[in-house]
Design an enzyme around this catalytic site. Structure first.
Site, PDB file in Angstrom:
ATOM      1  N   ASP A 183      33.242 -22.231  30.826  1.00  7.19           N
ATOM      2  CA  ASP A 183      34.281 -21.207  30.693  1.00  7.19           C
ATOM      3  C   ASP A 183      34.462 -20.867  29.201  1.00  7.19           C
ATOM      4  OD1 ASP A 183      36.421 -19.611  31.546  1.00  7.19           O
ATOM      5  OD2 ASP A 183      37.875 -21.249  31.384  1.00  7.19           O
TER       6      ASP A 183
ATOM      7  N   SER B  57      46.367 -17.573  37.301  1.00 10.90           N
ATOM      8  CA  SER B  57      47.284 -18.572  37.862  1.00 10.90           C
ATOM      9  C   SER B  57      48.570 -17.917  38.339  1.00 10.90           C
ATOM     10  CB  SER B  57      47.587 -19.662  36.828  1.00 10.90           C
ATOM     11  OG  SER B  57      46.562 -20.638  36.849  1.00 10.90           O
TER      12      SER B  57
ATOM     13  N   ARG C 225      46.876 -27.532  36.097  1.00 13.97           N
ATOM     14  CA  ARG C 225      47.511 -28.330  35.027  1.00 13.97           C
ATOM     15  C   ARG C 225      48.968 -28.617  35.368  1.00 13.97           C
ATOM     16  NH1 ARG C 225      45.861 -25.559  29.279  1.00 13.97           N
ATOM     17  NH2 ARG C 225      43.624 -25.711  29.549  1.00 13.97           N
TER      18      ARG C 225
HETATM   19  P1  13P Z   1      45.147 -19.354  33.809  1.00 12.07           P
HETATM   20  O1  13P Z   1      45.720 -19.804  32.517  1.00 12.07           O
HETATM   21  O2  13P Z   1      45.942 -18.236  34.416  1.00 12.07           O
HETATM   22  O3  13P Z   1      44.934 -20.453  34.795  1.00 12.07           O
HETATM   23  O4  13P Z   1      43.702 -18.714  33.499  1.00 12.07           O
HETATM   24  C1  13P Z   1      42.560 -19.513  33.496  1.00 12.07           C
HETATM   25  C2  13P Z   1      41.379 -18.828  32.939  1.00 12.07           C
HETATM   26  O5  13P Z   1      41.291 -17.621  32.819  1.00 12.07           O
HETATM   27  C3  13P Z   1      40.272 -19.692  32.533  1.00 12.07           C
HETATM   28  O6  13P Z   1      39.238 -18.991  31.915  1.00 12.07           O
HETATM   29  O1  G3H Z   2      40.428 -20.065  28.821  1.00 10.82           O
HETATM   30  C1  G3H Z   2      41.321 -20.680  29.236  1.00 10.82           C
HETATM   31  C2  G3H Z   2      41.215 -21.813  30.135  1.00 10.82           C
HETATM   32  O2  G3H Z   2      42.482 -21.973  30.679  1.00 10.82           O
HETATM   33  C3  G3H Z   2      40.691 -23.053  29.461  1.00 10.82           C
HETATM   34  O3  G3H Z   2      41.575 -23.543  28.554  1.00 10.82           O
HETATM   35  O4  G3H Z   2      40.393 -24.058  26.438  1.00 10.82           O
HETATM   36  O5  G3H Z   2      42.589 -25.102  27.007  1.00 10.82           O
HETATM   37  O6  G3H Z   2      40.524 -25.790  28.208  1.00 10.82           O
HETATM   38  P1  G3H Z   2      41.241 -24.701  27.461  1.00 10.82           P
HETATM   39 ZN    ZN Z   3      39.813 -17.297  30.787  1.00 17.32          ZN
END
Ligand code: 13P
Ligand code: G3H
Ligand code: ZN
Length: 387
Positions: A94, A232, A278
């Protein structure tokens, strides 16, 4: 040994189901992971619903667990433990940089996101295309992003950044990417919209509609897919539970279920969920440590350390090392930071953490099952991916 698949057959199955059911689209959930019980919870939720799914790890998650191969190993072990070796699961990076993409491709991830959204469009396209070349040779799928997620504070709605639908087919054609994050008014984290913000103004579903229509017009919709980040829902009962056990979360507000459904019907095929998990995990930790089993800290050193972070005895820091008010902790990595990562990557059964981690797993599973069934509409789609 468990086998991972790229995100393409999953998103294609959702696209096909959407075409067969006009007005009632389908999409796939992409859930962020940071430790073993969370991985099992995601998998269990998918299995209960018969839904295919994407497990994704951010750069922060990779750093927290000591590298991409450790995350990959953790997810494969969770799949084997749940007897899901041949279940359609994709492991995705991600918000990667080009370097982390290459690392994850070489470490057995089946998908990566290269996030060049801060760069000018032409450089974004050039770098994304380069990663596509490397990834596709190994059967790894690629998600790109351009535009940048909106950050909507208080009632200032103009700050949201929206994708230009006319550029969507161009981005796909120039990069060869499999998926593209479109920005239509959502943002990361628990405080997506101020209390006064009118969501009908901020969330522009027409950006998704027009982007999808462009894909259909060019005949790309079975190989190029739209992604919704910041999806979310921030359930109010979870926030209340956190606050009932010492938390101090304020003005938390997520994307309402009906807006996600509207985005799904408009053409989004992958929805990213991190914060909901989370918050659920944090609610479970707080309830267990402050209400249901406060004595556990006398015999379980890892949980004593976690509670010390909640109590402010150990400084609470975010994933970048910046200080956080302990009452506002929502990221499990912050309170799990003092705990040996090896323990967090392992199966928790037979340890003093078993009861809490089982609760965490079930909490995550219940939310994943609810979302994939009631919101994303991909329950029962696992078989279609296998076929
Ligand atoms: P949220 O913070 O809404 O869960 O988004 C997660 C997300 O886009 C991870 O890439
Ligand atoms: O991009 C956002 C996701 O919620 C991942 O978050 O970089 O804190 O793991 P993070
Ligand atoms: Zn994201």
């Amino acid at each position: 040994m468990a086998k991972l698949v790229s995100m393409v057959p999953l998103l294609k199955a959702a696209e096909r189901r959407s075409q067969e059911n006009p007005g009632n689209g389908s999409s796939i959930g992409a859930f962020n992971v940071n430790f073993y019980a969370q991985a099992e919870g995601i998998l269990e939720g998918l299995r209960r619903a018969g839904a295919p799914g994407i497990i994704q790890a951010s750069r922060g998650a990779n750093k927290f667990q000591g590298g991409a191969s450790k995350i990959q190993d953790m997810v494969l072990r969770a799949m084997s433990s749940l007897k899901m070796d041949n279940y359609p699961v994709c492991l995705h990076l991600d918000h990667g940089t080009p370097e982390t993409c290459v690392d994850c491709i070489n470490s057995g991830f089946s998908s990566v996101m290269v996030d060049m959204s801060e760069e000018p469009l032409e450089r974004n396209i050039a770098v994304t295309a380069e990663i596509v070349k490397i990834a596709h040779k190994k059967g790894v799928s690629v998600e790109g992003e351009y535009g940048g997620l909106g950050g909507v504070e208080e009632d200032v709605e103009q700050q949201a950044v929206y994708s230009n639908p006319l550029l969507v087919p161009y981005f796909f054609a120039e990069t060869g990417a499999d998926a593209l994050a479109v920005t239509y008014g959502t943002s990361h984290g628990p405080n997506k919209f101020g209390p006064e913000v009118n969501l009908d103004h901020v969330l522009r579903i027409e950006v998704v509609e027009k982007s999808y229509r462009g894909l259909v017009a060019y005949g790309l919709n079975e190989k190029c897919f739209l992604v919704g980040h910041g999806s979310s829902t921030i359930p109010k009962d979870i926030v209340a539970e956190i606050n009932a056990n010492g938390g101090k979360l304020k003005d938390a507000r997520g994307v309402p279920l009906e807006k996600i459904i509207a985005g799904r019907n408009a053409g989004i095929r992958k929805f990213n969920i991190d914060t909901d998990l989370r918050l659920g995990i944090t609610a479970e930790f707080r309830k267990y440590l402050y209400k249901d089993n406060p004595d556990i800290v006398k015999k379980c050193e890892p949980l004593r350390l976690a509670k010390d972070v909640f109590d402010g005895k150990i400084a609470a820091k975010d994933k970048d090392g910046k200080p956080v008010d302990p009452g506002k902790l929502t990221d499990p990595r912050s309170y799990l930071d003092p705990i040996d990562r090896e323990i967090l990557r392992k199966d928790y059964r037979g340890t003093e953490m078993e009861e809490l981690m089982t609760r965490v797993k079930n909490r995550v599973a219940a939310h994943v099952e609810m979302l994939v069934t009631q919101v994303f509409n991909c329950a029962g789609l696992a078989d279609a991916v296998k076929a």
